[in-house]
Motif scaffolding. Structure first.
Motif, mmCIF file in Angstrom:
data_model
loop_
_atom_site.group_PDB
_atom_site.id
_atom_site.type_symbol
_atom_site.label_atom_id
_atom_site.label_comp_id
_atom_site.label_asym_id
_atom_site.label_seq_id
_atom_site.Cartn_x
_atom_site.Cartn_y
_atom_site.Cartn_z
ATOM 1 N N PHE A 64 5.721 0.636 -9.360
ATOM 2 C CA PHE A 64 6.210 -0.476 -8.537
ATOM 3 C C PHE A 64 7.073 -1.423 -9.365
ATOM 4 C CE2 PHE A 64 4.629 -0.643 -4.188
ATOM 5 C CZ PHE A 64 3.716 0.393 -4.156
ATOM 6 N N ASP A 65 6.642 -1.729 -10.587
ATOM 7 C CA ASP A 65 7.434 -2.619 -11.445
ATOM 8 C C ASP A 65 8.816 -2.033 -11.706
ATOM 9 O OD1 ASP A 65 5.356 -4.370 -11.555
ATOM 10 O OD2 ASP A 65 4.850 -4.026 -13.667
ATOM 11 N N THR B 161 -2.332 -13.890 2.722
ATOM 12 C CA THR B 161 -2.314 -12.549 3.275
ATOM 13 C C THR B 161 -1.873 -11.569 2.192
ATOM 14 O OG1 THR B 161 -0.013 -12.781 4.001
ATOM 15 C CG2 THR B 161 -1.731 -13.409 5.581
ATOM 16 N N LEU B 162 -2.399 -10.367 2.275
ATOM 17 C CA LEU B 162 -1.981 -9.345 1.310
ATOM 18 C C LEU B 162 -2.066 -7.970 1.942
ATOM 19 C CD1 LEU B 162 -4.658 -7.689 0.130
ATOM 20 C CD2 LEU B 162 -5.005 -9.832 -1.094
ATOM 21 N N THR B 163 -1.392 -7.036 1.321
ATOM 22 C CA THR B 163 -1.506 -5.634 1.714
ATOM 23 C C THR B 163 -1.900 -4.834 0.489
ATOM 24 O OG1 THR B 163 -0.460 -3.827 2.942
ATOM 25 C CG2 THR B 163 0.915 -4.961 1.312
ATOM 26 N N PHE B 164 -2.663 -3.760 0.743
ATOM 27 C CA PHE B 164 -3.209 -2.979 -0.363
ATOM 28 C C PHE B 164 -2.582 -1.592 -0.390
ATOM 29 C CE2 PHE B 164 -6.335 -0.084 -2.282
ATOM 30 C CZ PHE B 164 -6.525 -0.721 -3.505
ATOM 31 N N MET C 116 3.817 -6.095 -7.782
ATOM 32 C CA MET C 116 2.482 -5.514 -7.627
ATOM 33 C C MET C 116 1.462 -6.278 -8.475
ATOM 34 S SD MET C 116 0.376 -3.415 -6.397
ATOM 35 C CE MET C 116 1.260 -2.089 -5.569
ATOM 36 N N LEU C 117 0.322 -6.612 -7.855
ATOM 37 C CA LEU C 117 -0.767 -7.290 -8.558
ATOM 38 C C LEU C 117 -1.935 -6.334 -8.764
ATOM 39 C CD1 LEU C 117 -0.770 -10.664 -6.559
ATOM 40 C CD2 LEU C 117 0.425 -10.145 -8.702
ATOM 41 N N SER C 118 -2.743 -6.641 -9.762
ATOM 42 C CA SER C 118 -3.925 -5.843 -10.069
ATOM 43 C C SER C 118 -5.145 -6.404 -9.351
ATOM 44 C CB SER C 118 -4.151 -5.862 -11.581
ATOM 45 O OG SER C 118 -5.518 -5.730 -11.898
ATOM 46 N N LEU C 119 -5.884 -5.539 -8.664
ATOM 47 C CA LEU C 119 -7.126 -5.968 -8.003
ATOM 48 C C LEU C 119 -8.108 -6.525 -9.031
ATOM 49 C CD1 LEU C 119 -8.823 -5.942 -5.314
ATOM 50 C CD2 LEU C 119 -9.720 -3.735 -6.085
ATOM 51 N N LEU C 120 -8.244 -5.838 -10.149
ATOM 52 C CA LEU C 120 -9.158 -6.278 -11.211
ATOM 53 C C LEU C 120 -8.797 -7.677 -11.702
ATOM 54 C CD1 LEU C 120 -11.167 -5.834 -13.624
ATOM 55 C CD2 LEU C 120 -9.257 -4.703 -14.808
ATOM 56 N N GLU C 121 -7.524 -7.896 -11.992
ATOM 57 C CA GLU C 121 -7.110 -9.199 -12.522
ATOM 58 C C GLU C 121 -7.247 -10.296 -11.472
ATOM 59 O OE1 GLU C 121 -3.265 -8.906 -14.418
ATOM 60 O OE2 GLU C 121 -3.798 -6.988 -15.321
#
Length: 453
Positions: free
Chosen positions: A426-427, A337-340, A439-444
């Protein structure tokens, strides 16, 4: 301040959770040695210059309902009325009434609107730079349709001309103009970085191909802090078999000219990307995970160029969505699960709301939306150059707690966004509050889960 000593007075700090320039000592910052009277006259002259028909209509339309206050994360976090968005424009409005409005002679003759003073402008610096991300939530809420965020952007032009920009923001903008990048990612640094990333990851990263169908751009934060984004971009474009390249004469999409209010620098920075794309004969320019880079090029690029751009402009999330929906990009199921987090300049201001969700759908992720999501999403508090300004840290951290609650309330396992400036904010917030969310990157995320062809 001359540009000769900027590196010694405002050195970059690239080893901190938030990369910026060193915290300067002086507050109510001024650039240059212009007398105060001249600063005020310069600011007023440029405020008036920006009072076109649209801005004038906005100035006359406010009904003082106060709805914009509850839409602003800085007001909600502090409940201080000075952070009401429309109040942040008061000196701008004062200048309009006294100098440019239809009843300006009466206002001047009867002194109904007093002259703006340098002390007001100094105080105003905090309101339109430190406590406004130009996220546009107030604009969306305003029942009269006043684009408060754009007016703040216009007001920054006059402040810049008067030399009244926060030092950190001015310093990174000046460095971008002088070196080609606000954070030291010069063409040589970028090319060297691409070469060692290509070697380390055993991947082809094309740089300076004379002709290509696609030009990819990056943000300075990605180059210096999140270089895996460069690798992810190359991996996806190679996977699709496209004829693409980075170009050292136009690779940096970050536009601190726009954020600082220097329209000449904004134009030069945008034209570098435009001219590099045209020189390569490319039909597509892909913008990186950077919110204001999207606004600067996607929605202002043609105006700066003076005619329609001879190529398409897509944010990387839009590019990924197109190729996910066509089946060209296939990814392994994420199974989490994730939130954007919607970057304001891409979703609310830019309209690319569904693109990242199409990508996440392709990843097979269960998306748990935050309360007040998509166009109504709360800003992270770092946009508009705010994250670069040390003086703004206390209020920015207060506003960030709204974001933390939004995320925590979803209970999602992962947190994803498509803006490196949001990611850095966020970091920094995670480090400050010892928060357990990264926080994660959508691209990565897409690059890491590509299915082999």
């Amino acid at each position: 301040m001359s540009t000769a000593d900027i590196d010694s007075k405002h050195p970059l700090e690239l080893d901190k959770p938030r990369i910026s320039v060193k915290n300067p000592e002086q507050r109510y910052d001024k650039q240059g040695d212009m007398p105060d009277v001249e600063r005020v006259e310069t600011a007023m002259r440029h405020f008036v210059k920006d009072f076109g028909a649209v801005a004038a209509t906005y100035m006359e339309s406010c009904i003082h309902c106060g709805m914009c206050a509850d839409a602003c994360h800085f007001y909600v976090a502090t409940e201080d009325p000075k952070y009401t968005p429309i109040w942040k424009l008061e000196p701008f409005k004062q200048a309009y009434k006294r100098e440019a409005g239809p009843f300006a002679p009466i206002y001047r003759a009867l002194n109904l609107k007093k002259k703006v003073t340098v002390e007001q402008l100094e105080e105003w610096q905090e309101l339109i730079y430190d406590s406004c991300t130009m996220c546009g939530r107030c604009t969306l809420i305003c029942p009269m349709g006043i684009d408060i965020a754009s007016l703040v952007g216009l007001a920054r032009h006059g402040m810049n001309k008067a030399g009244l920009v926060p030092h950190e923001l001015w310093a990174v903008a000046e460095r971008a103009e002088r070196e080609g990048s606000p954070l030291g990612a010069t063409p040589k640094v970028f090319k060297d970085r691409c070469e060692w990333l290509a070697d380390d990851n055993e991947i082809e990263i094309f740089v300076d191909k004379p002709q290509a169908d696609v030009i990819a751009a990056m943000s300075s934060i990605e180059i210096m802090k999140y270089p895996d984004s460069i690798v992810a971009t190359a991996k996806i474009l190679n996977h699709l078999g496209l004829n693409w390249t980075f170009r050292t004469d136009g690779y940096e999409a970050t536009n601190f000219g726009m954020l600082s209010g220097n329209s000449e620098w904004q134009k030069e920075m945008s034209l570098k990307l435009i001219n590099a794309t045209i020189a390569a004969g490319a039909k597509l320019l892909i913008l990186p995970e950077c919110g204001h880079a999207y606004g600067a090029m996607r929605w202002q690029g043609a105006n700066i160029y003076g005619k329609p751009l001879p190529f398409r402009v897509l944010h990387i999330s839009e590019f990924l969505a197109e190729n996910t929906k066509s089946g060209a990009i296939k990814t392994k199921p994420l199974g989490k699960t994730l939130t954007f987090h919607d970057p304001c300049q891409i979703s609310r201001r830019g309209g690319a709301i569904e693109a990242p969700r199409d990508v996440l759908d392709g990843l097979g992720a269960e998306v748990i939306e935050m309360k007040d999501t998509k166009g109504l999403n709360w800003c992270c508090g770092g946009g508009g150059g705010v994250v670069t300004i040390h003086r703004a840290d206390p209020i920015r951290y207060q506003a960030f707690q709204i974001k933390m609650k939004q995320v925590d309330d979803t209970g999602a396992e992962l947190l994803v966004s498509s803006c490196s400036n949001c990611r850095q904010t966020f970091d920094d917030g995670q480090d400050h509050f010892h928060w357990d969310k990264t926080m994660l990157s959508l691209l990565e995320l897409v690059a890491e889960n590509l299915e082999d062809k």
